[in-house]
Design a protein around this motif. Structure first.
Motif, PDB file in Angstrom:
ATOM      1  N   PRO A 284     -31.408  12.993 -34.431  1.00  0.00           N
ATOM      2  CA  PRO A 284     -32.368  12.374 -33.514  1.00  0.00           C
ATOM      3  C   PRO A 284     -32.873  11.008 -33.963  1.00  0.00           C
ATOM      4  CG  PRO A 284     -33.404  14.158 -34.750  1.00  0.00           C
ATOM      5  CD  PRO A 284     -31.933  14.230 -35.036  1.00  0.00           C
ATOM      6  N   TYR A 285     -32.662  10.683 -35.237  1.00  0.00           N
ATOM      7  CA  TYR A 285     -33.049   9.361 -35.740  1.00  0.00           C
ATOM      8  C   TYR A 285     -31.898   8.761 -36.542  1.00  0.00           C
ATOM      9  CZ  TYR A 285     -37.839   9.809 -34.154  1.00  0.00           C
ATOM     10  OH  TYR A 285     -38.945   9.925 -33.356  1.00  0.00           O
ATOM     11  N   LYS A 286     -31.856   7.433 -36.581  1.00  0.00           N
ATOM     12  CA  LYS A 286     -30.814   6.728 -37.331  1.00  0.00           C
ATOM     13  C   LYS A 286     -31.474   5.738 -38.278  1.00  0.00           C
ATOM     14  CE  LYS A 286     -30.202   3.780 -33.245  1.00  0.00           C
ATOM     15  NZ  LYS A 286     -29.235   3.319 -32.211  1.00  0.00           N
ATOM     16  N   ILE A 287     -30.884   5.556 -39.442  1.00  0.00           N
ATOM     17  CA  ILE A 287     -31.439   4.657 -40.437  1.00  0.00           C
ATOM     18  C   ILE A 287     -31.053   3.220 -40.122  1.00  0.00           C
ATOM     19  CG2 ILE A 287     -29.481   5.136 -41.979  1.00  0.00           C
ATOM     20  CD1 ILE A 287     -31.400   4.563 -44.316  1.00  0.00           C
ATOM     21  N   THR A 288     -32.041   2.320 -40.178  1.00  0.00           N
ATOM     22  CA  THR A 288     -31.780   0.911 -39.886  1.00  0.00           C
ATOM     23  C   THR A 288     -32.114  -0.012 -41.055  1.00  0.00           C
ATOM     24  OG1 THR A 288     -33.989   0.657 -38.901  1.00  0.00           O
ATOM     25  CG2 THR A 288     -32.156   1.235 -37.422  1.00  0.00           C
ATOM     26  N   ASP A 289     -32.897   0.466 -42.021  1.00  0.00           N
ATOM     27  CA  ASP A 289     -33.252  -0.389 -43.150  1.00  0.00           C
ATOM     28  C   ASP A 289     -33.618   0.486 -44.342  1.00  0.00           C
ATOM     29  OD1 ASP A 289     -33.727  -2.650 -44.622  1.00  0.00           O
ATOM     30  OD2 ASP A 289     -35.610  -3.184 -43.631  1.00  0.00           O
ATOM     31  N   TRP A 290     -33.286   0.021 -45.540  1.00  0.00           N
ATOM     32  CA  TRP A 290     -33.606   0.774 -46.754  1.00  0.00           C
ATOM     33  C   TRP A 290     -33.696  -0.192 -47.925  1.00  0.00           C
ATOM     34  CZ3 TRP A 290     -29.931   4.813 -49.473  1.00  0.00           C
ATOM     35  CH2 TRP A 290     -30.652   5.482 -50.481  1.00  0.00           C
ATOM     36  N   GLU A 291     -34.908  -0.394 -48.409  1.00  0.00           N
ATOM     37  CA  GLU A 291     -35.149  -1.135 -49.634  1.00  0.00           C
ATOM     38  C   GLU A 291     -35.585  -0.107 -50.668  1.00  0.00           C
ATOM     39  OE1 GLU A 291     -37.838  -4.363 -49.123  1.00  0.00           O
ATOM     40  OE2 GLU A 291     -36.910  -5.018 -47.236  1.00  0.00           O
ATOM     41  N   LYS A 292     -34.706   0.211 -51.599  1.00  0.00           N
ATOM     42  CA  LYS A 292     -34.937   1.329 -52.497  1.00  0.00           C
ATOM     43  C   LYS A 292     -36.266   1.186 -53.232  1.00  0.00           C
ATOM     44  CE  LYS A 292     -30.178   2.834 -52.990  1.00  0.00           C
ATOM     45  NZ  LYS A 292     -29.104   3.292 -53.881  1.00  0.00           N
ATOM     46  N   ASP A 293     -36.978   2.318 -53.258  1.00  0.00           N
ATOM     47  CA  ASP A 293     -38.294   2.436 -53.890  1.00  0.00           C
ATOM     48  C   ASP A 293     -39.374   1.647 -53.170  1.00  0.00           C
ATOM     49  OD1 ASP A 293     -37.341   4.135 -55.942  1.00  0.00           O
ATOM     50  OD2 ASP A 293     -36.616   2.396 -57.060  1.00  0.00           O
ATOM     51  N   GLU A 294     -39.046   1.062 -52.013  1.00  0.00           N
ATOM     52  CA  GLU A 294     -40.031   0.303 -51.250  1.00  0.00           C
ATOM     53  C   GLU A 294     -40.271   0.909 -49.870  1.00  0.00           C
ATOM     54  OE1 GLU A 294     -41.864  -2.150 -52.325  1.00  0.00           O
ATOM     55  OE2 GLU A 294     -40.911  -2.255 -54.301  1.00  0.00           O
ATOM     56  N   MET A 295     -39.222   1.038 -49.100  1.00  0.00           N
ATOM     57  CA  MET A 295     -39.383   1.592 -47.757  1.00  0.00           C
ATOM     58  C   MET A 295     -38.027   1.930 -47.151  1.00  0.00           C
ATOM     59  SD  MET A 295     -38.351  -0.615 -45.162  1.00  0.00           S
ATOM     60  CE  MET A 295     -37.769  -2.315 -45.091  1.00  0.00           C
ATOM     61  N   MET A 296     -38.073   2.825 -46.191  1.00  0.00           N
ATOM     62  CA  MET A 296     -36.901   3.180 -45.398  1.00  0.00           C
ATOM     63  C   MET A 296     -37.361   3.298 -43.944  1.00  0.00           C
ATOM     64  SD  MET A 296     -34.488   6.580 -45.616  1.00  0.00           S
ATOM     65  CE  MET A 296     -33.586   5.960 -47.041  1.00  0.00           C
ATOM     66  N   VAL A 297     -36.558   2.771 -43.032  1.00  0.00           N
ATOM     67  CA  VAL A 297     -36.918   2.785 -41.621  1.00  0.00           C
ATOM     68  C   VAL A 297     -35.892   3.590 -40.832  1.00  0.00           C
ATOM     69  CG1 VAL A 297     -37.301   1.387 -39.550  1.00  0.00           C
ATOM     70  CG2 VAL A 297     -38.075   0.551 -41.785  1.00  0.00           C
ATOM     71  N   LEU A 298     -36.393   4.543 -40.062  1.00  0.00           N
ATOM     72  CA  LEU A 298     -35.571   5.296 -39.124  1.00  0.00           C
ATOM     73  C   LEU A 298     -36.001   4.950 -37.704  1.00  0.00           C
ATOM     74  CD1 LEU A 298     -35.510   8.907 -40.670  1.00  0.00           C
ATOM     75  CD2 LEU A 298     -34.038   6.954 -41.193  1.00  0.00           C
ATOM     76  N   GLU A 299     -35.044   4.720 -36.832  1.00  0.00           N
ATOM     77  CA  GLU A 299     -35.336   4.463 -35.427  1.00  0.00           C
ATOM     78  C   GLU A 299     -34.786   5.583 -34.571  1.00  0.00           C
ATOM     79  OE1 GLU A 299     -34.128   0.655 -34.056  1.00  0.00           O
ATOM     80  OE2 GLU A 299     -35.325  -0.445 -35.556  1.00  0.00           O
ATOM     81  N   ARG A 300     -35.473   5.858 -33.484  1.00  0.00           N
ATOM     82  CA  ARG A 300     -35.064   6.936 -32.585  1.00  0.00           C
ATOM     83  C   ARG A 300     -33.676   6.692 -32.022  1.00  0.00           C
ATOM     84  NH1 ARG A 300     -39.214   7.505 -28.168  1.00  0.00           N
ATOM     85  NH2 ARG A 300     -38.030   5.823 -27.164  1.00  0.00           N
ATOM     86  N   ASN A 301     -32.879   7.741 -32.012  1.00  0.00           N
ATOM     87  CA  ASN A 301     -31.542   7.697 -31.429  1.00  0.00           C
ATOM     88  C   ASN A 301     -31.665   8.059 -29.954  1.00  0.00           C
ATOM     89  OD1 ASN A 301     -28.839   7.955 -30.743  1.00  0.00           O
ATOM     90  ND2 ASN A 301     -28.579   9.924 -31.805  1.00  0.00           N
TER      91      ASN A 301
END
Length: 519
Positions: free
Chosen positions: A197-214
């Motif tokens: 239901p969600y897809k990953i669009t950004d990942w800065e390790k140890d900082e943040m990860m962003v998932l957007e709705r599929n």
């Protein structure tokens, strides 16, 4: 003319009524709910490869990104996910799955039987060194029958096959990603592609990860458009971020903050029994710890009730088995009594009347991880065991929990959190004899346990299988302890007032496919 006006009035009423209806499967939610929700876990994702991920944060994110053939519903029943129907042959050896049609991966690749086979071929490839591969070697053949039909063949009947097909480790990965990244799936954003239901669009390790709705998801769409994971390792900083409104949800609440937060206006605490257990495992490369009487002595040297009430109050409840009560095959074997005099007698019988020296390896990634080690070290000293404390960073300690030989591994008595999605995964990979420590980190080995757990693997009679798992729990919890269990954990989250419908599974998975902020 009046009829004409009446027609338009009725049409307007009908349109307003439709706007007020809930969204149907596959329709986007369009209302006043916030478009973003921020969750602060205590550690970053370690791997976005479901066949490799072995920590809660990773598995929880993977639950959002990937789909599996089967799934557990809220009542722990097995239901279809990427499979619409399934059946097993009369001899119990061949499972046939009819797959959903019209499903696409986040990268546009088509979901079909070939994609399923490619994911399982990868999972079953022992050369890749994937953490969960050894748990599925009972599958001897995966065959595509047609575009949306596939079979799995097992060497013997396997009673927990459906539960295994609902495990996150069996998630289906985009075939294009597997072709390009092979064993390195999940190391970067572009290599973490599922049907979830969600897809990953950004990942800065140890900082943040962003998932957007599929928005092309085959099931009910997520409510919130964006889920941001913002890892904060320090407990106090994580709690302050919640209180300041910088994050909407967090977990792994320090015991000293739990009671205060429960009385804080604007903060809501949600707590439920989970499948996690806090324990300290024994390193069987340590000569003294190889002695069963020594390990039993350690069990009785630990005052669990004091630890639970004074060090981690409100976090859990005393363990009574090698499985938590939420598991269907759990048996109550009772609390291990605190009895230092018995501990001393057992040490003397084992040939250590004056105790011995060892070490306790811990990490502050776990709630009060260092404090727990300090208390345990002090309690062991009361019976003559001198245990030096070895504090390691999470990345370092976890990297030693996989692939090392007995000659290389050296953690003494080491902290651990465990929990599996079925009885087999709760016990067999963790304690079954193994040459390297991909899952059996401390190199525990018990011949009877190996025999019982293997029989349970192929037993299709529910009652007989329960008896086998009961015996397995008796061995590793009481008779030939592989660990000493401190407490079974509640799954606890703290959230800002207005956060709604965060999902907490019986397996302690915290996911956000239904979550939103009500302003």
């Amino acid at each position: 003319m009046k009829n004409k006006y009446l027609f338009f009035i009725l049409l307007l009423i009908l349109m307003l009524g439709l706007v007020g209806c809930g969204s149907e499967e596959g329709e986007a939610v369009d209302d006043d709910r916030d478009s973003k929700l921020i969750f602060a876990p205590n550690t970053d994702v370690q791997s976005l490869d479901p066949a490799f991920a072995n920590d809660f944060t990773s598995m929880q994110v993977n639950e959002m990104i990937y789909g599996t053939l089967l799934a557990f519903d809220e009542d722990m029943n097995i239901v279809g996910d990427l499979a619409e129907a399934w059946e097993v042959s009369e001899n119990g050896l061949i499972w046939t799955f009819k797959l959903r049609e019209g499903v696409s991966f986040h990268d546009g690749a088509e979901f079909n039987a070939e994609a399923v086979k490619k994911s399982f071929d990868r999972l079953l490839n022992m050369d890749y060194g994937l953490v969960h591969s050894s748990s599925f070697q009972y599958i001897t053949n995966v065959e595509v029958l047609d575009t949306y039909e596939i079979t799995f063949e097992t060497e013997e009947p396997y009673g927990l096959f459906e539960e295994q097909m609902a495990a996150n480790a069996t998630a289906i990965i985009s075939p294009d990603v597997i072709d390009e990244h092979g064993k390195d799936v999940g190391e970067i954003v572009e290599s973490a592609v599922g049907t979830g239901p969600y897809k990953i669009t950004d990942w800065e390790k140890d900082e943040m990860m962003v998932l957007e709705r599929n928005d092309d998801y085959y099931g009910e769409l997520g409510v919130t458009q964006v889920i941001e994971y913002r890892p904060i390792q320090e407990d106090a900083t994580r709690v302050m971020a919640l209180e300041a409104g910088d994050v909407d949800i967090t977990h792994q609440i320090p015991a000293q903050d739990l009671e205060r937060l429960e009385g804080t206006e604007g903060i809501e605490i949600i707590k439920q029994p989970g499948h996690g257990q806090r324990k300290f495992r024994f390193d069987f490369t340590d000569e003294a710890l190889q002695n069963v009487e020594v390990r039993q002595a350690i069990l009785h040297a630990i005052d669990r009730e004091m630890i639970l009430n004074q060090v981690v109050p409100g976090i859990g409840f005393l363990s009574t088995s090698a499985m938590p009560p939420v598991m269907p095959d759990y048996v109550d074997l009772g609390e291990i009594p605190y009895d230092p005099e018995k501990s001393k007698r057992l040490l003397a019988e084992a040939g250590y009347p004056d105790g011995f020296e060892t070490k306790i390896t811990t990490t502050d990634r776990y709630i009060q991880g260092v404090e727990l080690a300090e208390i345990i070290s002090d309690q062991l000293s009361q019976v003559g065991i001198k245990a030096e404390i070895n504090v390691m960073e999470w990345g370092d300690i976890s990297s030693e929990w996989g692939g090392l030989t007995a000659d290389e591994f050296d953690q003494g008595i080491f902290i651990m959190g465990t929990g599996g999605t079925d009885s087999d995964r709760q016990l067999r990979p963790i304690y079954q004899t193994a040459e390297t420590n991909e899952r059996n980190y401390g190199f525990y080995s018990n011949e009877e346990f190996d025999k019982v757990i293997t029989e349970a693997l192929t037993e299709v009679d529910t009652e007989k299988r329960k008896e086998l798992y009961a015996r397995a729990q008796e061995i590793v919890y009481l008779e030939d302890p592989a660990s000493f269990f401190l407490y079974d954990q509640y799954t606890i989250i703290a959230q800002r007032e207005g956060v709604k419908d965060v999902s907490i599974s019986p397996f302690s998975m915290i996911t956000f496919e239904k979550a939103y902020i009500e302003e």
